[in-house]
Design an enzyme around this catalytic site. Sequence first.
Site, PDB file in Angstrom:
ATOM      1  N   LEU A   1       0.839  -1.194   0.000  1.00  0.00           N
ATOM      2  CA  LEU A   1       0.000   0.000   0.000  1.00  0.00           C
ATOM      3  C   LEU A   1       0.879   1.250   0.000  1.00  0.00           C
ATOM      4  O   LEU A   1       0.802   2.099   0.889  1.00  0.00           O
ATOM      5  CB  LEU A   1      -0.943  -0.003   1.207  1.00  0.00           C
ATOM      6  CG  LEU A   1      -2.177   0.893   1.089  1.00  0.00           C
ATOM      7  CD1 LEU A   1      -3.122   0.370   0.023  1.00  0.00           C
ATOM      8  CD2 LEU A   1      -2.895   1.012   2.432  1.00  0.00           C
ATOM      9  N   GLY A   2       1.711   1.341  -1.041  1.00  0.00           N
ATOM     10  CA  GLY A   2       2.520   2.540  -1.229  1.00  0.00           C
ATOM     11  C   GLY A   2       1.760   3.565  -2.051  1.00  0.00           C
ATOM     12  O   GLY A   2       0.529   3.601  -2.040  1.00  0.00           O
TER      13      GLY A   2
ATOM     14  N   ARG B   1       6.155  -6.347 -10.215  1.00  0.00           N
ATOM     15  CA  ARG B   1       7.288  -7.060 -10.788  1.00  0.00           C
ATOM     16  C   ARG B   1       6.926  -8.536 -10.907  1.00  0.00           C
ATOM     17  O   ARG B   1       6.326  -9.113  -9.996  1.00  0.00           O
ATOM     18  CB  ARG B   1       8.540  -6.907  -9.909  1.00  0.00           C
ATOM     19  CG  ARG B   1       9.215  -5.554 -10.016  1.00  0.00           C
ATOM     20  CD  ARG B   1       9.932  -5.393 -11.354  1.00  0.00           C
ATOM     21  NE  ARG B   1      10.717  -4.183 -11.420  1.00  0.00           N
ATOM     22  CZ  ARG B   1      10.311  -3.037 -11.960  1.00  0.00           C
ATOM     23  NH1 ARG B   1       9.091  -2.954 -12.472  1.00  0.00           N
ATOM     24  NH2 ARG B   1      11.105  -1.974 -12.000  1.00  0.00           N
TER      25      ARG B   1
ATOM     26  N   ASP C   1       0.624  -7.868 -16.000  1.00  0.00           N
ATOM     27  CA  ASP C   1       1.320  -6.874 -16.817  1.00  0.00           C
ATOM     28  C   ASP C   1       2.833  -7.074 -16.752  1.00  0.00           C
ATOM     29  O   ASP C   1       3.571  -6.420 -17.480  1.00  0.00           O
ATOM     30  CB  ASP C   1       0.961  -5.464 -16.338  1.00  0.00           C
ATOM     31  CG  ASP C   1       1.557  -4.368 -17.217  1.00  0.00           C
ATOM     32  OD1 ASP C   1       1.503  -4.506 -18.457  1.00  0.00           O
ATOM     33  OD2 ASP C   1       2.077  -3.372 -16.665  1.00  0.00           O
TER      34      ASP C   1
ATOM     35  N   GLU D   1      10.951 -11.123 -18.513  1.00  0.00           N
ATOM     36  CA  GLU D   1      10.527 -10.241 -19.599  1.00  0.00           C
ATOM     37  C   GLU D   1      11.663 -10.010 -20.601  1.00  0.00           C
ATOM     38  O   GLU D   1      12.828  -9.921 -20.204  1.00  0.00           O
ATOM     39  CB  GLU D   1      10.071  -8.900 -19.021  1.00  0.00           C
ATOM     40  CG  GLU D   1       8.851  -9.020 -18.143  1.00  0.00           C
ATOM     41  CD  GLU D   1       8.436  -7.680 -17.542  1.00  0.00           C
ATOM     42  OE1 GLU D   1       9.041  -6.650 -17.909  1.00  0.00           O
ATOM     43  OE2 GLU D   1       7.523  -7.657 -16.718  1.00  0.00           O
TER      44      GLU D   1
ATOM     45  N   HIS E   1       3.861  -5.328 -20.138  1.00  0.00           N
ATOM     46  CA  HIS E   1       4.436  -4.363 -19.203  1.00  0.00           C
ATOM     47  C   HIS E   1       4.190  -2.930 -19.674  1.00  0.00           C
ATOM     48  O   HIS E   1       5.117  -2.181 -19.978  1.00  0.00           O
ATOM     49  CB  HIS E   1       5.938  -4.613 -19.028  1.00  0.00           C
ATOM     50  CG  HIS E   1       6.468  -4.016 -17.743  1.00  0.00           C
ATOM     51  ND1 HIS E   1       7.616  -4.485 -17.120  1.00  0.00           N
ATOM     52  CD2 HIS E   1       6.029  -2.986 -16.967  1.00  0.00           C
ATOM     53  CE1 HIS E   1       7.849  -3.772 -16.029  1.00  0.00           C
ATOM     54  NE2 HIS E   1       6.896  -2.848 -15.920  1.00  0.00           N
TER      55      HIS E   1
ATOM     56  N   GLY F   1       2.149  -0.683 -17.816  1.00  0.00           N
ATOM     57  CA  GLY F   1       1.503   0.032 -16.727  1.00  0.00           C
ATOM     58  C   GLY F   1       1.607   1.540 -16.803  1.00  0.00           C
ATOM     59  O   GLY F   1       0.632   2.260 -16.595  1.00  0.00           O
TER      60      GLY F   1
END
Length: 321
Positions: free
Chosen positions: A152-153, A232, A256, A261, A279, A281
């Site tokens: 929860l950043g 990640r 995502d 990757e 990826h 986002g």
Amino acid sequence: MQPVDILMLKAMHPGVMSAVEARFTLHRLDLAPDPEAFFQEIGPRIRGLATGAQAPVDRALIARLPTLEIVASLGVGYDTIDTGAARERGIVVTHTPDVLTDEVADLALGLLLATVRQIPQADRYLRAGHWPRQTYPLTPTLRGRTVGILGLGRIGRAIATRLEGFGVAIAYHGRRRQPGVAYDYHPTLLGLAEAVNVLLVVAPGGPETTGLVDAAVLEALGPQGLVVNVARGSIIDEAALIQALQAGTILGAGLDVFAREPHVPPELIAMEHVVLLPHVGSASVHTRAAMGKLVVDNLTAWFDGRGPLTPVPETPWTTRP
């Protein structure tokens, strides 16, 4: 003033490259015909490094840049940079927080909705011409669900704020309970997974979180469980996730990010109950431009003697060396 030499490991946003070239002397490692000769000739002159998550900065690379002062990274995550090696050398590392928070939070909600309501699958169904013969099957719903947020950043809070508008219950897990937060806190990830049926992964990457979402956590989510990861790929045990999806241990996933990757396991690609994104986002024109500007602003502020604008906690800056 003597020109400052900046190294770029791979091509970055065109705006970043043009801005760096306008202010500094830019060197591109990816364009060097002989990387070894490049490091021998140019390496000792490099004072700044501009990079992104796709170009790791490890201890060996840092050792080849004896006059390096700053690593300016594009992205909020910086787990691909050896901050310990940088700290030992007095090198400051910067990242680009805040400017991508809303974009990633928007994408997370979109990916969650796409996963639970099967939006990409319904699109493919229509395009394949199936609708005239039979209506699309009924889908699961977000109604009545409890969403757990791992991390929860900044981005996690932005996601939670958006989720409030959907009328779902919200809970979270992190290293500690956050003051002034009304959402239910669970001191363990397993406890969170047992209490929710949607797990949104927004925690930072790195050794402390590698494989954190394991088989036990996935099983605790239950057969109606959904996993959405915009953080990640390393945070989820990918093999355990594949097994859980194949066995019906959980209902589906929206991803995502991936462990290796840009390589995505063919087992995931073959599944219809998984939504996969490359990826993206923060990958809007608006947000990537803002992120790129902050990379350049960090470099400019540092070499103007004003210090870094957004240093990471692992390389705190007090006075310029």
